[in-house]
Design a protein around this motif. Structure first.
Motif: not given
Length: 239
Positions: A24, A26, A28, A47, A71, A73
Motif C-alpha cells: 500500500t 502507506e 502496508g 501482531s 493489510i 502494518v
C-alpha cells in the motif's frame, strides 16, 4: 486483492507461508493469505513478524483493506518485501490467545447479563461490554460466580454459517444494538457455545475464540460504570 483469512478456519494456526500480492502507499503489506486477524468487532489486530529470504520485519497490527484485503502494518518504516515474495507469517501467539480467551468470556458475559449490548472492546488482560442497563446489578459477585460456572463447564465453542436472509428473519440472534453483523456476502458466521444439548449462546461474530470454555481460565469482574442514562459498562479481567 482478496486475502484468504486462515484464522477463520483455524484460530490456532500461528504460522503460515504466503505470497506478497501488493504494497500500500502507506507502507502496508497485502498477502494472498493471512493468519493475522485484522482489527474489527472490538478485537485488536494481531501482531507478530514476517520472515523471508534476506529479510524480516515486525508487524504491529493488521487492518482491513478494500475488497477483502488484510493489510499487515509494519512496526516501523523499513524496506518491505517486494510483490511476489514468499514470506512466513508468525503471530505473537501469546497475545492472540489472550484475545481469544477474553473474547469468548465476553460472549459468556452476555449470557449471564441477558440485556442488549451497546458496545464492547477486547484487550489482552481485560475486556468490557456496555449494556442497555438503567440500574446497576444488585450483586456483582453473583455475576462473577455465574460467569465462572459457565467457564468451568468446559463447553465446546464452534461456528456455523447462515444466510443473510436467515439472519434477518431471526433478529434475536443479534445482541448488539448499534452494530449489525457484516452482511452482503450472502452468509454470516455464527459462534456457538455448547452443543445441541448444552448450548448457552449463539450469535454472529467474525472474531477468534478458544475451542472450549475451560481454556479461558478464571475471570474476575472489575468495575461496573455508568456510561449514560441507560448504559452500564461491565469490565472483566483474566485472573
Amino acid at each position: 486483492m482478496t486475502t484468504r483469512p486462515l484464522f477463520r478456519d483455524d484460530a490456532y494456526q500461528a504460522e503460515c507461508t504466503a505470497q506478497v500480492t501488493a504494497l500500500t502507499p502507506e507502507g502496508g503489506i497485502i498477502c494472498d493469505a493471512s493468519v493475522f486477524y485484522p482489527t474489527g468487532g472490538g478485537q485488536p489486530g494481531d501482531s507478530g513478524r514476517l520472515d523471508w529470504e534476506g529479510g524480516a520485519i515486525s508487524i504491529a497490527t493488521a487492518v482491513k483493506g478494500d475488497n477483502g484485503a488484510i493489510i499487515l502494518v509494519p512496526a516501523s518504516p523499513v524496506e518491505l518485501p517486494p510483490v511476489g515474495t514468499q514470506v512466513t507469517q508468525r503471530l505473537d501467539w501469546a497475545l492472540r490467545h489472550r484475545h481469544m480467551r477474553v473474547h469468548t468470556a465476553l460472549h459468556l458475559l452476555s449470557v449471564v447479563i441477558p440485556l442488549p449490548v451497546s458496545g464492547g472492546a477486547i484487550g489482552s488482560e481485560k475486556g468490557r461490554l456496555d449494556f442497555d442497563m438503567t440500574e446497576p446489578p444488585e450483586d456483582k459477585q453473583q455475576i462473577e460466580d455465574r460467569l465462572n460456572a459457565l467457564i468451568e463447564q468446559d463447553l465446546k465453542v464452534s461456528d456455523d454459517w447462515i444466510t443473510d436472509a436467515a439472519l434477518l428473519a431471526n433478529p434475536a440472534l443479534v445482541k448488539t444494538m448499534s452494530v449489525m453483523p457484516p452482511m452482503g456476502q450472502g452468509r454470516v458466521r455464527l459462534v456457538r457455545i455448547g452443543d445441541d444439548t448444552t448450548q448457552v449462546d449463539l450469535q454472529p461474530c467474525g472474531g477468534t475464540h478458544v475451542a472450549r470454555t475451560a481454556e479461558i481460565g478464571r475471570i474476575r469482574i472489575g468495575k461496573i460504570e455508568k456510561k449514560g442514562r441507560q448504559n452500564r459498562r461491565v469490565t472483566i479481567h483474566l485472573d
